[in-house]
Design a protein around this motif. Sequence first.
Motif, PDB file in Angstrom:
ATOM      1  N   ARG A 104      36.370  39.380  14.371  1.00 44.50           N
ATOM      2  CA  ARG A 104      36.460  40.388  15.436  1.00 44.50           C
ATOM      3  C   ARG A 104      35.936  39.821  16.753  1.00 44.50           C
ATOM      4  NH1 ARG A 104      34.605  46.071  12.476  1.00 44.50           N
ATOM      5  NH2 ARG A 104      36.024  45.886  10.680  1.00 44.50           N
ATOM      6  N   TYR A 105      34.874  39.058  16.641  1.00 44.52           N
ATOM      7  CA  TYR A 105      34.336  38.398  17.834  1.00 44.52           C
ATOM      8  C   TYR A 105      35.368  37.446  18.429  1.00 44.52           C
ATOM      9  CZ  TYR A 105      31.804  34.730  20.357  1.00 44.52           C
ATOM     10  OH  TYR A 105      31.419  33.783  21.294  1.00 44.52           O
ATOM     11  N   ALA A 106      36.091  36.718  17.579  1.00 48.81           N
ATOM     12  CA  ALA A 106      37.117  35.773  18.047  1.00 48.81           C
ATOM     13  C   ALA A 106      38.201  36.502  18.837  1.00 48.81           C
ATOM     14  CB  ALA A 106      37.721  35.022  16.870  1.00 48.81           C
ATOM     15  N   ASN A 107      38.588  37.700  18.401  1.00 47.77           N
ATOM     16  CA  ASN A 107      39.573  38.479  19.148  1.00 47.77           C
ATOM     17  C   ASN A 107      39.030  38.886  20.520  1.00 47.77           C
ATOM     18  OD1 ASN A 107      41.767  38.512  17.322  1.00 47.77           O
ATOM     19  ND2 ASN A 107      40.826  40.134  16.117  1.00 47.77           N
ATOM     20  N   GLU A 108      37.734  39.149  20.595  1.00 47.92           N
ATOM     21  CA  GLU A 108      37.115  39.456  21.887  1.00 47.92           C
ATOM     22  C   GLU A 108      37.083  38.213  22.780  1.00 47.92           C
ATOM     23  OE1 GLU A 108      33.299  41.224  21.309  1.00 47.92           O
ATOM     24  OE2 GLU A 108      34.095  43.039  20.397  1.00 47.92           O
ATOM     25  N   VAL A 109      36.869  37.061  22.165  1.00 52.78           N
ATOM     26  CA  VAL A 109      36.903  35.800  22.915  1.00 52.78           C
ATOM     27  C   VAL A 109      38.285  35.599  23.530  1.00 52.78           C
ATOM     28  CG1 VAL A 109      36.907  33.273  22.662  1.00 52.78           C
ATOM     29  CG2 VAL A 109      35.063  34.630  21.654  1.00 52.78           C
ATOM     30  N   MET A 110      39.323  35.907  22.774  1.00 49.71           N
ATOM     31  CA  MET A 110      40.682  35.745  23.286  1.00 49.71           C
ATOM     32  C   MET A 110      41.000  36.780  24.366  1.00 49.71           C
ATOM     33  SD  MET A 110      41.543  33.030  21.970  1.00 49.71           S
ATOM     34  CE  MET A 110      43.208  32.939  22.623  1.00 49.71           C
ATOM     35  N   ASP A 111      40.340  37.908  24.330  1.00 48.71           N
ATOM     36  CA  ASP A 111      40.477  38.893  25.397  1.00 48.71           C
ATOM     37  C   ASP A 111      39.891  38.306  26.691  1.00 48.71           C
ATOM     38  OD1 ASP A 111      41.412  41.683  25.786  1.00 48.71           O
ATOM     39  OD2 ASP A 111      39.373  42.016  26.476  1.00 48.71           O
ATOM     40  N   ALA A 112      38.727  37.662  26.570  1.00 45.37           N
ATOM     41  CA  ALA A 112      38.100  37.004  27.723  1.00 45.37           C
ATOM     42  C   ALA A 112      38.954  35.831  28.200  1.00 45.37           C
ATOM     43  CB  ALA A 112      36.702  36.516  27.348  1.00 45.37           C
ATOM     44  N   TYR A 113      39.574  35.134  27.267  1.00 43.36           N
ATOM     45  CA  TYR A 113      40.471  34.012  27.581  1.00 43.36           C
ATOM     46  C   TYR A 113      41.613  34.491  28.474  1.00 43.36           C
ATOM     47  CZ  TYR A 113      44.057  30.408  26.481  1.00 43.36           C
ATOM     48  OH  TYR A 113      45.042  29.446  26.538  1.00 43.36           O
ATOM     49  N   ALA A 114      42.254  35.594  28.075  1.00 42.16           N
ATOM     50  CA  ALA A 114      43.382  36.131  28.845  1.00 42.16           C
ATOM     51  C   ALA A 114      42.945  36.547  30.247  1.00 42.16           C
ATOM     52  CB  ALA A 114      43.992  37.317  28.100  1.00 42.16           C
ATOM     53  N   LYS A 115      41.845  37.252  30.342  1.00 40.50           N
ATOM     54  CA  LYS A 115      41.381  37.764  31.634  1.00 40.50           C
ATOM     55  C   LYS A 115      40.936  36.641  32.566  1.00 40.50           C
ATOM     56  CE  LYS A 115      40.035  42.211  29.683  1.00 40.50           C
ATOM     57  NZ  LYS A 115      38.931  43.085  29.225  1.00 40.50           N
ATOM     58  N   ASN A 116      40.520  35.532  31.991  1.00 40.84           N
ATOM     59  CA  ASN A 116      40.031  34.417  32.796  1.00 40.84           C
ATOM     60  C   ASN A 116      41.130  33.730  33.608  1.00 40.84           C
ATOM     61  OD1 ASN A 116      37.641  32.866  33.491  1.00 40.84           O
ATOM     62  ND2 ASN A 116      38.597  31.157  32.433  1.00 40.84           N
ATOM     63  N   PHE A 117      42.407  33.958  33.237  1.00 43.82           N
ATOM     64  CA  PHE A 117      43.509  33.381  34.006  1.00 43.82           C
ATOM     65  C   PHE A 117      43.706  34.085  35.354  1.00 43.82           C
ATOM     66  CE2 PHE A 117      44.822  31.781  29.814  1.00 43.82           C
ATOM     67  CZ  PHE A 117      45.148  30.481  30.153  1.00 43.82           C
ATOM     68  N   LYS A 118      43.265  35.347  35.414  1.00 45.54           N
ATOM     69  CA  LYS A 118      43.421  36.137  36.648  1.00 45.54           C
ATOM     70  C   LYS A 118      44.884  36.156  37.101  1.00 45.54           C
ATOM     71  CE  LYS A 118      38.696  35.373  38.235  1.00 45.54           C
ATOM     72  NZ  LYS A 118      38.220  34.687  37.030  1.00 45.54           N
ATOM     73  N   ARG A 119      45.769  36.406  36.145  1.00 48.85           N
ATOM     74  CA  ARG A 119      47.193  36.462  36.422  1.00 48.85           C
ATOM     75  C   ARG A 119      47.694  37.896  36.326  1.00 48.85           C
ATOM     76  NH1 ARG A 119      50.537  31.957  35.750  1.00 48.85           N
ATOM     77  NH2 ARG A 119      52.162  33.380  36.479  1.00 48.85           N
ATOM     78  N   ASN A 120      48.580  38.264  37.226  1.00 48.30           N
ATOM     79  CA  ASN A 120      49.208  39.577  37.146  1.00 48.30           C
ATOM     80  C   ASN A 120      50.001  39.677  35.846  1.00 48.30           C
ATOM     81  OD1 ASN A 120      48.255  40.424  39.654  1.00 48.30           O
ATOM     82  ND2 ASN A 120      50.006  39.538  40.741  1.00 48.30           N
ATOM     83  N   GLY A 121      49.815  40.751  35.118  1.00 43.77           N
ATOM     84  CA  GLY A 121      50.518  40.947  33.858  1.00 43.77           C
ATOM     85  C   GLY A 121      49.789  40.392  32.658  1.00 43.77           C
ATOM     86  N   ILE A 122      48.690  39.670  32.859  1.00 42.87           N
ATOM     87  CA  ILE A 122      47.878  39.136  31.760  1.00 42.87           C
ATOM     88  C   ILE A 122      46.527  39.850  31.811  1.00 42.87           C
ATOM     89  CG2 ILE A 122      46.953  37.076  30.650  1.00 42.87           C
ATOM     90  CD1 ILE A 122      49.987  37.127  30.883  1.00 42.87           C
ATOM     91  N   ASP A 123      46.420  40.934  31.054  1.00 47.47           N
ATOM     92  CA  ASP A 123      45.233  41.798  31.152  1.00 47.47           C
ATOM     93  C   ASP A 123      44.318  41.740  29.938  1.00 47.47           C
ATOM     94  OD1 ASP A 123      46.149  42.852  33.672  1.00 47.47           O
ATOM     95  OD2 ASP A 123      47.591  44.064  32.537  1.00 47.47           O
TER      96      ASP A 123
END
Length: 308
Positions: A104-123
């Motif tokens: 579950r923690y790994a899925n949260e890490v991947m949530d942070a991974y996505a947000k770290n791109f700061k790309r429109n459409g990647i939330d």
Amino acid sequence: MYVNITKSETGNNKGSSSQLVAYLEKENRLAEQLKQSYRPEYWFNPERDNIQAYEVRQGIDNNIAKLSRDDAKFFLINISPSKKELLYLKSQLGEEGAKEQLKRYANEVMDAYAKNFKRNGIDGNQDLVYYGKLENYRYYTYKDLEVRKGQVKRGDRKPGEQMHIQIIVSRKDASNRIKLSPLNNSRGTNAVHSQQVGQFDRVAFKEATEKLFDSRFGYDREIKESFKYANTLKHGSYEQKQEVKEQQKQEHAVKIERQQSHHQGKGLLATLLDGQSVHAVPAQDEDKKRKRKKKRGHNLDQSHGQSM
């Protein structure tokens, strides 16, 4: 906490993911070959935790629209808690609980991974195509000194706490339209351009994964365990290095002071208890004392009788 992003553990991420997927199936394969009683570790993502290897290959290999032959198709993210962190998790959650919560923690890490791109459409992680795999062990490779010295064989299991998670994430987002590279250092010529080409701050990402772990599990991290401390000692200026070293000294001093205070309080109670025990004569000692006194009296009587 050690989090690392690489092209691929098998050295190639420009073709099919099949070789990497097969490599990460090694524990399941080995247990099957040895006919061990072993519950297989399935792949997982936010939607499922029973994903089969062939589904992983299809999911990654089919998400490569408009990528050229020389483009990276996927990346590998290694999430490795320290021995201390793993022992903490197991003490709090047990072996199986630690495994489930780490996923579950790994899925949260991947949530942070996505947000770290700061790309429109990647939330968040729902905008990614990725698959995680928990591994219980690590194995010696030809790179390890123990193998080169002949102390162990390549492929032997490493001792100690080795539980970790490997994640294969597609270069393209879930819509198969946007390229996402965590190895891209570009920040763009301005804010608008950065949003178009993408950006990924690996330092910020690693710090975020650490904070997620601490907040999720209530882990009290010492400064010397932090990514910031290690990164500053390796890449920081002289002033920055001195600053984190001073912080570590202050933290250590506070820890020693607390320990001394705790022991002093405990010592006072022990002293009071010891003081009571000094004045309380055990029944066994009283019996021994009476017997010795009686024996001395008997010996005196005998002696007196002989002198008469």
